[in-house]
Design a protein around this motif. Structure first.
Motif, PDB file in Angstrom:
ATOM      1  N   GLU A 157       0.830  -1.192   0.000  1.00  0.00           N
ATOM      2  CA  GLU A 157       0.000   0.000   0.000  1.00  0.00           C
ATOM      3  C   GLU A 157       0.878   1.260   0.000  1.00  0.00           C
ATOM      4  N   ILE A 158       1.470   1.545  -1.150  1.00  0.00           N
ATOM      5  CA  ILE A 158       2.223   2.803  -1.269  1.00  0.00           C
ATOM      6  C   ILE A 158       1.232   3.940  -1.026  1.00  0.00           C
ATOM      7  N   THR A 159       0.086   3.796  -1.688  1.00  0.00           N
ATOM      8  CA  THR A 159      -1.043   4.693  -1.443  1.00  0.00           C
ATOM      9  C   THR A 159      -2.285   3.793  -1.422  1.00  0.00           C
ATOM     10  N   PRO A 160      -3.427   4.299  -1.014  1.00  0.00           N
ATOM     11  CA  PRO A 160      -4.630   3.432  -1.027  1.00  0.00           C
ATOM     12  C   PRO A 160      -4.986   2.946  -2.436  1.00  0.00           C
ATOM     13  N   LYS A 161      -4.440   3.592  -3.458  1.00  0.00           N
ATOM     14  CA  LYS A 161      -4.794   3.194  -4.832  1.00  0.00           C
ATOM     15  C   LYS A 161      -3.943   2.037  -5.356  1.00  0.00           C
ATOM     16  N   THR A 162      -2.813   1.758  -4.685  1.00  0.00           N
ATOM     17  CA  THR A 162      -1.841   0.838  -5.276  1.00  0.00           C
ATOM     18  C   THR A 162      -2.360  -0.593  -5.414  1.00  0.00           C
ATOM     19  N   ILE A 163      -2.834  -1.170  -4.314  1.00  0.00           N
ATOM     20  CA  ILE A 163      -3.254  -2.577  -4.342  1.00  0.00           C
ATOM     21  C   ILE A 163      -4.422  -2.785  -5.320  1.00  0.00           C
ATOM     22  N   PRO A 164      -5.476  -1.928  -5.257  1.00  0.00           N
ATOM     23  CA  PRO A 164      -6.571  -2.146  -6.233  1.00  0.00           C
ATOM     24  C   PRO A 164      -6.064  -2.092  -7.676  1.00  0.00           C
ATOM     25  N   PHE A 165      -5.165  -1.143  -7.972  1.00  0.00           N
ATOM     26  CA  PHE A 165      -4.616  -1.054  -9.331  1.00  0.00           C
ATOM     27  C   PHE A 165      -3.837  -2.320  -9.675  1.00  0.00           C
ATOM     28  N   TYR A 166      -2.991  -2.736  -8.754  1.00  0.00           N
ATOM     29  CA  TYR A 166      -2.130  -3.899  -8.972  1.00  0.00           C
ATOM     30  C   TYR A 166      -2.991  -5.137  -9.274  1.00  0.00           C
ATOM     31  N   THR A 167      -4.039  -5.307  -8.488  1.00  0.00           N
ATOM     32  CA  THR A 167      -4.912  -6.476  -8.637  1.00  0.00           C
ATOM     33  C   THR A 167      -5.662  -6.427  -9.963  1.00  0.00           C
ATOM     34  N   ARG A 168      -6.235  -5.252 -10.268  1.00  0.00           N
ATOM     35  CA  ARG A 168      -7.010  -5.124 -11.515  1.00  0.00           C
ATOM     36  C   ARG A 168      -6.117  -5.353 -12.721  1.00  0.00           C
ATOM     37  N   PHE A 169      -4.918  -4.818 -12.662  1.00  0.00           N
ATOM     38  CA  PHE A 169      -3.983  -4.934 -13.784  1.00  0.00           C
ATOM     39  C   PHE A 169      -3.621  -6.405 -14.018  1.00  0.00           C
ATOM     40  N   LEU A 170      -3.320  -7.083 -12.924  1.00  0.00           N
ATOM     41  CA  LEU A 170      -2.932  -8.493 -13.002  1.00  0.00           C
ATOM     42  C   LEU A 170      -4.087  -9.334 -13.565  1.00  0.00           C
ATOM     43  N   GLU A 171      -5.289  -9.014 -13.135  1.00  0.00           N
ATOM     44  CA  GLU A 171      -6.466  -9.752 -13.629  1.00  0.00           C
ATOM     45  C   GLU A 171      -6.681  -9.512 -15.115  1.00  0.00           C
ATOM     46  N   ARG A 172      -6.514  -8.271 -15.522  1.00  0.00           N
ATOM     47  CA  ARG A 172      -6.846  -7.920 -16.915  1.00  0.00           C
ATOM     48  C   ARG A 172      -5.765  -8.341 -17.913  1.00  0.00           C
ATOM     49  N   PHE A 173      -4.491  -8.164 -17.525  1.00  0.00           N
ATOM     50  CA  PHE A 173      -3.415  -8.406 -18.501  1.00  0.00           C
ATOM     51  C   PHE A 173      -2.533  -9.611 -18.167  1.00  0.00           C
TER      52      PHE A 173
END
Lengths: 354, 445
Positions: B308-324
Motif C-alpha cells: 500500500e504505497i497509497t490506497p490506490k496501489t493494491i486495487p490497481f495492482y490487482t485489476r492490472f494483473l487480472e486484466r493483462f
C-alpha cells in the motif's frame, strides 16, 4: 539567342522527352518540387525530407559498392562521422549549418580514405567483414569520450537547417538533386565529358584486366571511397541538422543495411535505382504506419515486397520498368520508347522482324 | 400488373428517391467531445506493451466514470497508439511523434523509452508546442534542457513513477545495504564480500565505478567486477568465479536478455551469494516462467508492487494483473500520468496548452506509485519528479514462490539518511537470504 534556345529545346526533346525513363524521372522531380504546394502537411514534408536525404545515402552506397564492387556493409560509418562532426562543430563551437555540412562531408571523405586504404588489400567477403566493423569501432570511440560526443545520449540541441519546414524541405531536396546528378554523371558509362563511369564498370567486372589496360585501379578505388564518403557525409550532416540529434543509433548495424535494402529494391549499379528504392519504400512503410494494422505488420509488408521484387524483378524495380518501356537500338545504342519499331536516330529495326 | 406488384414497385421507387436523402442525413447521435491522447512507445517490446496497457486502464476507468470535466463539459478520453520502434530507430520515433501530433492531432503525448529517442522527440514536441509526459526514460538531461531553455522545452514533464536516474543509483545502494545488513545479522559476517556483475554497457559504467568507490565505505569488500554481454546466453564462468571469490552479494545491473540467463543459472548452480540490484526483466511475471522459477530470492528495484504505497496501489495492482495477466511496471507511470493530466485539465477548465502546463506544475497527486509533485522551474531539473520519503520512492522487490513481494523501503535509515526511518509500506515483508546461501555459509562457520 533564338537558335540557341531552339537547340536547347531540341536537345531537351532528344535527350529527355524521347526517353521514357527520363520523362518519368522529370515528372517525379517536378512533383517533388511541387509537393509543399500540393500536400503541405507537416508529416508528408518530414517523410519526403528524410527520404531525400536517405536517397543521397543510398546512392552513395550504390556508387561505392554497386559500381566498383567494393562491398561495404558499414556505410553508416561515413554518415555517422559526418553527422557527429557537424553536430560537434555546431553544438560546441556554434558553427552554422551552412559550414558544418560541408565540413562534415569532408570528414566523410577522410573516413572514406581511412576505410579505403586498408580495403585495397581485401576483396569480397573479407572486405565486407572489415567494413562492417568500422561503425562498431566508432561507437566504441564515442562511448570512450562521452563528455565530447554525448556518449549514449548523442549530441542534441543541434541547430535547425532553417526556420521553416518548407525551407528545410527545399534545402534537402536541392542538395539531394545536385548530389544525385553528380553521382549519376560520374558513373555514366556513356558520358563523353566524364570518363570515370566506364572505368568503374571495368574495375568491377575485371580488376586485373583493367589494371593490365593501364588503369590505375588503386587511385580510382580510393577516389570512389572518398566520393562515396563525401556524399554519405552530406546526407549525415543534413540528418544531424534535420533531426537535431546525432546519436549512436545512426552507427548501428540496421542503419548500414538500410541503403543496401533500398538499392537492391530499386536496382543496383544505377544510382537512380537507389533513389527510387528510397522514395518508394520509405514513404510506403511510413504511410502504412498510419493504419493501426499497418503499424503492426509494416516490417512484414516490407519483407514481402522485397521478396516479390527479388523473385520477379531480380535486377530491381527500375530496371524492370525500363525493360518494359524502353528499347536500346542494337546498332547505335540509343534509347527508344518500346512502342517504336525503328530507332528514332538511325532507323535500324529495334527488334528482329517476325 | 397486380395490385401487390404495383405497391412493391411504388415502395422501391420511393426508397430509390429517398436514398440520397437518407444517406445525406447522418443518424442523430449525441456527439461526445473527446480529449485525444497519443501513447508512444516501442509497442513490439514489453516496455511499449505495458505503456499501452497502463493507458488503456486509465482511459477506460475515466471514461466509465463519465470522463474529464473541461469547463463544465464532460469529455471522453480517446487514445492513439504509436509504435515508435525507438529501441531500434530514432528516425522511426521522430516520425511516430510527428504523426501523432499532425495526423492524429492529439492534444497530449505520453510515453517514451530510449533516452536518445526521447531527446529527439522533445524537439518535435517543442516545434509543435504539445505537452509530452515521458514515462520511460530516466535520464536527467531531459529535464536539464528545460533549465537551459525553458521557453522552448516547457511542454515536457517526467511522468509519474520514472525517477531521475541519479536517484536510481541511490536506490540500488540502499538495496545492497539492506542485504548486507541481513548477512551481518543472520550469518555474523561483519564485512560482506560483494561481486559486481553488471552487463557490459555504457549505462552501467558509472554504476560500476561508483560501486567500487562506495561499497568499501559502506563496510563491504569488493572481490571483483564481472561484465557479461547484455545478450550473453551463458554466464556459468562468471558465476563460478564469483563463488570461488567467496562473494556474499552479487550486485547486478541488467537491461538486456542476460538478466534471464543470470537469474536462471544463479538459481540452478545455487551460487551462495545474494543477488540484488537492477534486473528489469525480473519485474515481469514472464521472468518466473523464463527462468523456470530459478529467479526465486533475487531482489530488483521496481516502482510498483503489491504494497500500500497509497490506497490506490493494491486495487490497481490487482485489476492490472487480472486484466493483462502480468505484474504492472511501466504501466504504473502512464496510468498515473493520465490521471494527473485529467486533474490538471479539470483545474484549468480548458485544453489550452499553457493553462494545462500551469496546472501540471501545481500537481500534488496521490497516484498508484506514490505522491507525485514536480520540481519547480528554478530547479536544475525542472518538471522532474520529487523523489524521497513522502514522495515517489521506488521499491525493492524479491521473488518468492512465483510472486513478487516488497522488501524495501524497510523502515530503516537509508545510507545514513534518517528521513527514511519509518518509511515502510503496508504489506512490506522482511528480506530473506536464499536458503542455500544460508546453509552454505553457516556450514563454514
Amino acid at each position: 539567342m533564338g537558335s540557341y534556345l531552339y537547340r536547347l529545346y531540341r536537345g531537351f526533346q532528344g535527350e529527355i522527352l524521347a526517353v521514357p525513363g527520363r520523362v518519368i524521372a522529370l515528372i517525379f522531380v517536378t512533383l517533388l518540387f511541387l509537393l509543399p504546394h500540393i500536400i503541405p502537411h507537416p508529416l508528408v514534408l518530414k517523410i519526403f525530407s528524410l527520404a531525400a536525404l536517405f536517397a543521397i545515402f543510398a546512392a552513395s552506397w550504390d556508387f561505392l559498392s554497386g559500381f566498383t564492387g567494393q562491398l561495404n556493409l558499414g556505410h553508416a560509418l561515413f554518415f555517422g562521422v559526418s553527422a557527429y562532426s557537424a553536430a560537434l562543430l555546431n553544438v560546441h563551437l556554434g558553427v552554422p549549418p551552412w559550414a558544418t555540412i560541408p565540413i562534415g562531408a569532408i570528414a566523410g571523405v577522410i573516413a572514406g580514405l581511412l576505410v579505403g586504404i586498408p580495403a585495397l588489400r581485401l576483396r569480397g567477403f573479407y572486405l565486407a567483414l572489415v567494413t562492417l566493423a568500422f561503425p562498431i569501432i566508432l561507437i566504441g570511440v564515442i562511448f570512450v569520450f562521452p563528455d565530447i560526443t554525448g556518449g549514449e545520449l548523442g549530441l542534441f540541441g543541434v541547430d535547425r537547417l532553417s526556420g521553416s519546414r518548407v525551407l528545410d524541405y527545399y534545402i534537402i531536396l536541392l542538395v539531394a538533386t545536385a548530389s544525385i546528378l553528380v553521382m549519376w554523371k560520374l558513373t555514366d558509362g556513356r558520358s563523353k565529358i566524364v570518363r570515370t563511369g566506364v572505368i568503374l564498370h571495368a574495375i568491377r567486372e575485371d580488376e586485373i584486366t583493367a589494371r593490365a589496360s593501364g588503369i590505375n585501379t588503386v587511385r580510382y578505388k580510393l577516389m570512389v571511397f572518398s566520393i562515396s564518403g563525401f556524399f554519405a557525409g552530406v546526407a549525415g550532416g543534413l540528418y544531424a541538422h534535420y533531426i537535431r540529434i546525432a546519436g549512436p543509433s545512426i552507427l548501428e548495424l540496421f542503419f548500414s543495411f538500410q541503403p543496401i535494402i533500398w538499392t537492391i529494391f530499386g536496382g543496383i549499379v544505377t544510382i537512380y535505382g537507389a533513389v527510387a528504392g528510397v522514395f518508394i519504400l520509405y514513404p510506403l512503410v511510413e504511410l502504412v504506419r498510419l493504419h493501426p494494422v499497418g503499424e503492426i505488420y509494416r516490417i512484414v509488408l516490407m519483407v514481402l515486397i522485397l521478396i516479390v521484387v527479388l523473385l520477379f524483378m531480380p535486377q530491381g524495380i527500375t530496371r524492370w520498368v525500363r525493360d518494359h518501356i524502353e528499347e536500346i537500338c542494337p546498332r547505335c545504342k540509343l534509347i527508344n520508347i518500346r512502342t517504336r519499331r525503328y530507332c528514332r536516330a538511325c532507323r535500324a529495326p529495334l527488334r528482329a522482324e517476325k | 400488373m397486380s395490385r401487390q406488384v404495383k405497391v412493391m414497385l411504388a415502395v422501391v421507387a420511393m426508397l430509390v428517391v429517398l436514398m440520397p436523402v437518407l444517406v445525406a442525413c447522418p443518424p442523430v447521435v449525441e456527439e461526445v467531445p473527446t480529449i485525444r491522447i497519443g501513447i508512444i512507445g516501442p509497442m513490439k517490446f514489453t516496455v511499449g506493451e505495458h505503456t499501452w496497457w497502463g493507458a488503456q486502464m486509465a482511459a477506460d476507468e475515466i471514461n466509465a466514470a463519465g470522463g474529464v470535466n473541461v469547463g463544465g463539459v464532460m469529455h471522453q478520453i480517446e487514445l492513439f497508439k504509436a509504435d515508435s520502434n525507438e529501441l531500434l530507430s530514432v528516425v522511426d520515433a521522430v516520425s511516430a511523434m510527428e504523426r501523432l501530433i499532425t495526423v492524429d492531432e492529439v492534444d497530449f503525448v505520453i510515453g517514451g523509452a530510449r533516452t536518445e529517442a526521447v531527446l529527439a522527440k522533445q524537439e518535435v514536441m517543442a516545434d509543435h508546442g504539445v505537452i509530452f509526459i515521458n514515462v520511460g526514460s530516466a535520464h536527467p538531461e531531459q529535464c536539464m534542457r528545460l533549465a537551459a531553455d525553458y521557453e522552448r522545452y516547457r511542454y515536457f514533464f517526467r511522468g509519474a513513477a520514472v525517477v531521475n536516474s541519479r536517484y536510481l543509483g541511490k536506490m540500488i545502494f540502499a538495496l545492497v545495504d539492506m542485504v548486507a545488513g541481513e548477512i551481518r545479522q543472520e550469518l555474523g559476517i561483519e564485512t560482506p564480500k560483494v561481486a559486481i556483475m553488471m552487463e557490459k554497457a555504457v549505462w552501467t559504467d558509472p554504476i560500476v565505478a561508483a560501486a567500487q568507490a562506495k561499497l568499501p565505505k559502506m563496510g563491504m569488500e569488493v572481490v571483483g567486477v564481472w561484465r557479461p554481454s547484455p545478450i550473453a546466453a551463458d554466464v556459468t564462468a562468471e558465476l563460478t568465479a564469483i563463488k570461488d571469490a567467496g562473494a556474499h552479494i552479487i550486485m547486478t545491473a541488467y537491461l538486456g536478455p542476460v538478466g534471464v540467463t543470470a537469474s536462471r543459472q544463479w538459481g540452478e548452480l545455487e551460487i551462495p551469494a545474494a543477488k540484488v540490484g537492477i534486473n528489469t526483466d525480473a519485474q515481469s511475471k514472464r521472468h518466473w516462467v523464463a527462468t523456470g522459477g530459478k529467479v526465486e530470492w533475487e531482489v530488483t528495484f521496481n516502482f510498483i508492487g503489491p504494497v500500500e504505497i497509497t490506497p490506490k496501489t493494491i486495487p490497481f495492482y490487482t485489476r492490472f494483473l487480472e486484466r493483462f495477466g502480468d505484474f504492472p511496471y511501466y504501466s504504473a507511470g502512464v496510468y498515473d500520468s493520465i490521471y494527473l493530466l485529467k486533474e490538471a485539465i479539470e483545474r484549468a477548465g480548458t485544453l489550452e496548452t499553457y493553462a494545462v502546463i500551469d496546472e501540471l506544475k501545481k500537481t500534488d497527486f496521490l497516484g498508484v506509485g506514490g505522491r507525485v509533485v514536480f520540481t519547480g522551474i528554478d530547479s536544475p531539473y525542472p518538471h522532474d519528479l520529487v523523489w524521497g520519503p513522502g514522495y515517489i520512492t521506488g521499491l525493492g522487490i524479491q521473488w518468492r514462490d512465483g510472486e513478487l513481494v516488497v522488501v524495501w523501503p524497510d523502515g530503516r535509515a537509508v545510507l545514513g539518511d534518517k528521513a527514511w526511518e519509518g518509511i515502510r509500506f503496508e504489506g512490506t515483508v522482511d528480506y530473506k537470504l536464499p536458503p542455500w546461501m544460508v546453509e552454505f555459509w553457516k556450514g563454514r562457520q
